[in-house]
Design an enzyme around this catalytic site. Structure first.
Site, PDB file in Angstrom:
ATOM      1  N   SER A 163       0.850  -1.190   0.000  1.00 53.72           N
ATOM      2  CA  SER A 163       0.000   0.000   0.000  1.00 53.72           C
ATOM      3  C   SER A 163       0.886   1.240   0.000  1.00 53.72           C
ATOM      4  O   SER A 163       2.022   1.201   0.491  1.00 53.72           O
ATOM      5  CB  SER A 163      -0.895   0.013   1.245  1.00 53.72           C
ATOM      6  OG  SER A 163      -1.501   1.275   1.445  1.00 53.72           O
ATOM      7  N   TYR A 176      -1.972  -1.120  10.321  1.00 58.56           N
ATOM      8  CA  TYR A 176      -2.100  -1.620   8.949  1.00 58.56           C
ATOM      9  C   TYR A 176      -0.969  -1.075   8.082  1.00 58.56           C
ATOM     10  O   TYR A 176      -0.336  -1.820   7.322  1.00 58.56           O
ATOM     11  CB  TYR A 176      -3.455  -1.204   8.387  1.00 58.56           C
ATOM     12  CG  TYR A 176      -3.668  -1.503   6.920  1.00 58.56           C
ATOM     13  CD1 TYR A 176      -4.108  -2.753   6.507  1.00 58.56           C
ATOM     14  CD2 TYR A 176      -3.430  -0.531   5.950  1.00 58.56           C
ATOM     15  CE1 TYR A 176      -4.313  -3.025   5.162  1.00 58.56           C
ATOM     16  CE2 TYR A 176      -3.627  -0.789   4.609  1.00 58.56           C
ATOM     17  CZ  TYR A 176      -4.075  -2.034   4.219  1.00 58.56           C
ATOM     18  OH  TYR A 176      -4.273  -2.306   2.892  1.00 58.56           O
ATOM     19  N   LYS A 180       2.172  -3.032   6.026  1.00 60.49           N
ATOM     20  CA  LYS A 180       2.453  -2.870   4.607  1.00 60.49           C
ATOM     21  C   LYS A 180       3.893  -2.428   4.366  1.00 60.49           C
ATOM     22  O   LYS A 180       4.492  -2.750   3.336  1.00 60.49           O
ATOM     23  CB  LYS A 180       1.459  -1.879   3.991  1.00 60.49           C
ATOM     24  CG  LYS A 180       0.026  -2.400   3.964  1.00 60.49           C
ATOM     25  CD  LYS A 180      -0.082  -3.707   3.181  1.00 60.49           C
ATOM     26  CE  LYS A 180      -1.504  -4.166   3.008  1.00 60.49           C
ATOM     27  NZ  LYS A 180      -1.632  -5.371   2.147  1.00 60.49           N
TER      28      LYS A 180
END
Length: 272
Positions: A163, A176, A180
């Site tokens: 991401s 999160y 990534k």
């Protein structure tokens, strides 16, 4: 205005993908979390480009529907239930590719979760463990488990879906984003040891893609406007725009590319 453009934009993309030829003909691909959003777009594009594809999801009904839909499009696909954090499920996923299509050439690790919202240091331990178990450890384990099969084929390709948050963390998606970032390091480390074996390891870092998974970032007008304000192209990505990049990385067109992260984020800040 943007929402009126998207259906036509998607239709054009499907038409163009249907004429891309068969640059992955003879290849077998496994794509995790591939019955919706980015994963589904990747599975479809790899199949359009000639690969036999195994799709997967945690829900049987989603797998069945996706296999049926893609087969109706004339694509060569199979499917199996797979929760990537479950070792037996991962084994079944790889076995499905071997039993149905005779081997594995491509692994696309797309599965990810985000059970919490907030600053990284506000994340509960249980949520942190779940995020890293699915987003990082499962990608690592699948890579280890697919490796013998890629070696049997004389080479292959592994692609992780990271991401833009891996470069510039989203404040409300702290844990999160860190997970990534870990995939960027995994890409570099894994690629180094496999380069001489004709096994390429690369990564794709999408920006904000209009999917159900990212709905909190665009489902309301205020959220959408806030998201668009961070994107120089002033529109959100569509799943097929990520899929095309993955297909490129899996093809011979990318035969001299390994250990790299390709960014598709509409001009969002990433790196120099």
């Amino acid at each position: 205005m943007l929402r009126k453009i998207i259906p036509a934009f998607t239709a054009v993309a499907r038409m163009s993908s249907a004429t891309t030829g068969a640059k992955l003909k003879g290849k077998v691909a496994v794509v995790t979390a591939s019955t919706d959003g980015i994963g589904l777009a990747i599975a479809r594009r790899l199949a359009v480009d000639g690969a036999s594809v195994v799709v997967s999801s945690r829900k049987e009904k989603n797998v069945q529907k996706t296999v049926s839909d893609l087969q109706k499009e004339g694509l060569t696909v199979s499917g199996v239930v797979c929760h990537v954090a479950n070792a037996e499920h991962r084994k079944n996923l790889l076995n499905e590719a071997i039993s149905k299509f005779g081997g594995i050439d491509i692994l696309v690790s797309n599965a990810a979760v985000n059970p919490t919202v907030g600053h990284v240091l506000e994340c509960e331990e249980s949520s942190w463990d779940k995020i890293f178990d699915v987003n990082v450890k499962s990608a690592y384990m699948l890579s280890k488990e697919v490796l013998p099969h890629l070696r049997k084929r004389g080479g292959g390709s592994i692609v992780y879906i990271s991401s833009i948050g891996g470069f510039h963390p989203f404040e409300l998606l702290g844990a999160y984003s860190v997970s990534k970032t870990a995939l960027l390091g995994l890409t570099k480390a894994a690629a180094q040891g496999l380069a001489t074996e004709n096994i390429r390891v690369n990564c794709v870092a999408p920006g904000i893609v209009e999917t159900r998974f990212s709905s909190a970032l665009h489902e309301s007008e205020s959220a959408r406007e806030a998201a668009l304000s961070a994107v120089p192209m002033r529109r959100l990505a569509q799943p097929h725009e990520i899929a095309g990049l993955v297909s490129f990385l899996c093809s011979e067109d990318a035969s001299y590319i390994t250990g790299e992260t390709m960014i598709a984020a509409g001009g969002m800040p990433s790196r120099l």
